[in-house]
Write a protein that holds these residues in place. Structure first.
Motif, mmCIF file in Angstrom:
data_model
loop_
_atom_site.group_PDB
_atom_site.id
_atom_site.type_symbol
_atom_site.label_atom_id
_atom_site.label_comp_id
_atom_site.label_asym_id
_atom_site.label_seq_id
_atom_site.Cartn_x
_atom_site.Cartn_y
_atom_site.Cartn_z
ATOM 1 N N HIS A 85 0.976 -1.035 -0.066
ATOM 2 C CA HIS A 85 0.041 -0.073 -0.042
ATOM 3 C C HIS A 85 1.007 1.182 0.181
ATOM 4 C CE1 HIS A 85 -3.099 3.011 1.598
ATOM 5 N NE2 HIS A 85 -3.761 2.235 1.189
ATOM 6 N N SER A 86 0.766 2.095 -1.151
ATOM 7 C CA SER A 86 1.609 3.310 -1.201
ATOM 8 C C SER A 86 1.624 4.227 0.145
ATOM 9 C CB SER A 86 1.386 4.131 -2.562
ATOM 10 O OG SER A 86 0.079 4.639 -2.428
ATOM 11 N N VAL A 87 0.714 4.186 0.890
ATOM 12 C CA VAL A 87 0.573 4.913 2.160
ATOM 13 C C VAL A 87 0.955 4.267 3.265
ATOM 14 C CG1 VAL A 87 -0.913 6.635 3.377
ATOM 15 C CG2 VAL A 87 -0.992 6.811 1.247
ATOM 16 N N LEU A 88 0.219 3.172 3.683
ATOM 17 C CA LEU A 88 0.024 2.342 4.880
ATOM 18 C C LEU A 88 1.441 1.214 4.965
ATOM 19 C CD1 LEU A 88 -3.262 1.851 5.280
ATOM 20 C CD2 LEU A 88 -1.848 3.557 6.411
ATOM 21 N N GLY A 89 1.872 0.783 3.779
ATOM 22 C CA GLY A 89 3.033 -0.150 3.641
ATOM 23 C C GLY A 89 2.650 -1.346 3.426
ATOM 24 N N THR A 90 3.302 -2.454 3.780
ATOM 25 C CA THR A 90 2.933 -4.031 3.734
ATOM 26 C C THR A 90 1.575 -4.283 4.493
ATOM 27 O OG1 THR A 90 5.177 -4.696 3.413
ATOM 28 C CG2 THR A 90 3.451 -6.398 3.662
ATOM 29 N N ARG A 91 0.511 -4.805 3.594
ATOM 30 C CA ARG A 91 -0.779 -5.162 4.160
ATOM 31 C C ARG A 91 -0.933 -6.805 3.994
ATOM 32 N NH1 ARG A 91 -2.437 -1.669 7.400
ATOM 33 N NH2 ARG A 91 -0.425 -1.527 7.263
ATOM 34 N N TRP A 92 -1.337 -7.758 5.106
ATOM 35 C CA TRP A 92 -1.543 -8.861 4.891
ATOM 36 C C TRP A 92 -2.908 -8.966 4.792
ATOM 37 C CZ3 TRP A 92 2.828 -6.826 7.121
ATOM 38 C CH2 TRP A 92 3.962 -7.604 6.959
ATOM 39 N N ILE A 93 -3.552 -9.773 3.895
ATOM 40 C CA ILE A 93 -4.958 -9.768 3.518
ATOM 41 C C ILE A 93 -5.298 -11.179 3.431
ATOM 42 C CG2 ILE A 93 -6.343 -9.433 1.511
ATOM 43 C CD1 ILE A 93 -4.337 -7.694 0.141
ATOM 44 N N TYR A 94 -6.442 -11.279 4.390
ATOM 45 C CA TYR A 94 -7.243 -12.310 4.927
ATOM 46 C C TYR A 94 -8.408 -12.733 4.447
ATOM 47 C CZ TYR A 94 -3.042 -13.029 7.895
ATOM 48 O OH TYR A 94 -1.691 -13.183 8.350
ATOM 49 N N GLU A 95 -8.854 -14.093 4.383
ATOM 50 C CA GLU A 95 -10.198 -14.283 4.011
ATOM 51 C C GLU A 95 -10.977 -13.958 5.403
ATOM 52 O OE1 GLU A 95 -13.840 -16.103 4.546
ATOM 53 O OE2 GLU A 95 -12.250 -17.319 5.316
ATOM 54 N N ALA A 96 -11.740 -13.071 5.376
ATOM 55 C CA ALA A 96 -12.517 -12.639 6.524
ATOM 56 C C ALA A 96 -13.284 -13.608 7.530
ATOM 57 C CB ALA A 96 -13.541 -11.453 6.362
ATOM 58 N N GLY A 97 -13.557 -14.714 7.113
ATOM 59 C CA GLY A 97 -14.320 -15.791 7.839
ATOM 60 C C GLY A 97 -13.233 -16.416 8.932
ATOM 61 N N GLY A 98 -12.050 -16.238 8.560
ATOM 62 C CA GLY A 98 -10.901 -16.855 9.359
ATOM 63 C C GLY A 98 -10.051 -15.863 10.276
ATOM 64 N N ASP A 99 -10.784 -14.389 10.335
ATOM 65 C CA ASP A 99 -10.258 -13.461 11.109
ATOM 66 C C ASP A 99 -11.218 -13.036 12.233
ATOM 67 O OD1 ASP A 99 -9.258 -10.823 11.928
ATOM 68 O OD2 ASP A 99 -8.347 -10.412 9.974
ATOM 69 N N PRO A 100 -10.739 -13.164 13.401
ATOM 70 C CA PRO A 100 -11.770 -12.905 14.480
ATOM 71 C C PRO A 100 -12.270 -11.306 14.508
ATOM 72 C CG PRO A 100 -9.436 -13.239 15.266
ATOM 73 C CD PRO A 100 -9.431 -13.658 13.905
ATOM 74 N N VAL A 101 -11.451 -10.491 14.230
ATOM 75 C CA VAL A 101 -11.905 -9.001 13.950
ATOM 76 C C VAL A 101 -13.041 -9.124 12.971
ATOM 77 C CG1 VAL A 101 -11.684 -6.635 13.503
ATOM 78 C CG2 VAL A 101 -9.702 -8.013 14.793
ATOM 79 N N ALA A 102 -13.080 -9.497 11.927
ATOM 80 C CA ALA A 102 -14.287 -9.409 10.999
ATOM 81 C C ALA A 102 -15.363 -10.281 11.362
ATOM 82 C CB ALA A 102 -13.671 -10.027 9.482
ATOM 83 N N VAL A 103 -15.075 -11.564 11.965
ATOM 84 C CA VAL A 103 -16.121 -12.297 12.405
ATOM 85 C C VAL A 103 -17.061 -11.659 13.610
ATOM 86 C CG1 VAL A 103 -16.713 -14.394 13.975
ATOM 87 C CG2 VAL A 103 -15.087 -14.474 11.852
ATOM 88 N N GLY A 104 -16.112 -10.996 14.321
ATOM 89 C CA GLY A 104 -16.906 -10.123 15.463
ATOM 90 C C GLY A 104 -17.929 -8.934 14.834
ATOM 91 N N CYS A 105 -17.222 -8.354 13.761
ATOM 92 C CA CYS A 105 -18.230 -7.350 13.071
ATOM 93 C C CYS A 105 -19.201 -7.800 12.204
ATOM 94 C CB CYS A 105 -16.987 -6.683 12.067
ATOM 95 S SG CYS A 105 -15.771 -5.609 12.685
ATOM 96 N N PHE A 106 -19.029 -9.098 11.733
ATOM 97 C CA PHE A 106 -20.209 -9.579 10.919
ATOM 98 C C PHE A 106 -21.472 -9.925 12.177
ATOM 99 C CE2 PHE A 106 -17.537 -9.951 7.254
ATOM 100 C CZ PHE A 106 -18.555 -9.541 6.436
#
Length: 180
Positions: A85-106
């Motif tokens: 990311h040209s502003v934030l640097g390296t981003r690790w991109i995950y499938e949201a169903g395996g990320d507890p933050v996303a699961v909580g949001c959903f």
């Protein structure tokens, strides 16, 4: 509110999504056309939670993603890839169903405790506008009884019933994208 930056992402989101869909048994084949997406806010503001809807091989697919500034321990099987990311640097991109933050949001969205995020666009650290989403989500109560586990739709239109549902609407369609 979700903060996005005017920036470049290398590889691009369509390139990331295409490569990941090519590895999924339900991912179809051919050109990927991004319809749009929706975002949910991480209450701590650290993880980007976005779900993209794409058209591929006459199907509409949902690709729920999270963007992190460091690897998520124990989620290697859900890693889609990395991007610069040209502003934030390296981003690790995950499938949201395996990320507890996303699961909580959903789960909060399905319970009616969280709304779709308002997207604010920044350029050089300055707010330059808000982006109207192409895809809008709303919570509806389904006909099934009881609350089960979170299920995120992959191929839209093939989602099982749930007591609580998130329905996405875009200019030429609508479908259930998550149930519980």
């Amino acid at each position: 509110m979700a903060i996005v930056h005017r920036a470049t992402l290398t590889p691009t989101k369509p390139e990331i999504v295409t490569a990941w869909l090519d590895r999924q048994p339900w991912g179809r084949s051919g050109e990927v056309d991004v319809i749009g997406g929706y975002r949910l806010d991480d209450p701590d503001g650290a993880v980007g939670v976005e779900s993209l809807l794409v058209r591929r091989d006459s199907s509409v697919l949902q690709v729920p993603l999270t963007y992190r500034d460091a690897p998520l321990t124990g989620a290697e099987g859900h890693l889609i890839g990395t991007a610069e990311h040209s502003v934030l640097g390296t981003r690790w991109i995950y499938e949201a169903g395996g990320d507890p933050v996303a699961v909580g949001c959903f789960l909060r969205a399905l319970a009616g405790d969280q709304e779709q995020a308002v997207v604010e666009v920044y350029d050089g650290g300055e707010l330059v506008g808000r982006r109207d989403p192409v895809v809008r989500i709303r919570r509806v109560l389904g006909s099934a009884s009881g609350a089960g586990d979170l299920r995120l739709a992959e191929v839209l239109g093939e989602t099982p019933e749930g007591r609580e549902q998130l329905v996405a609407t875009w200019p030429d369609g609508q479908a259930v994208v998550a149930v519980r």
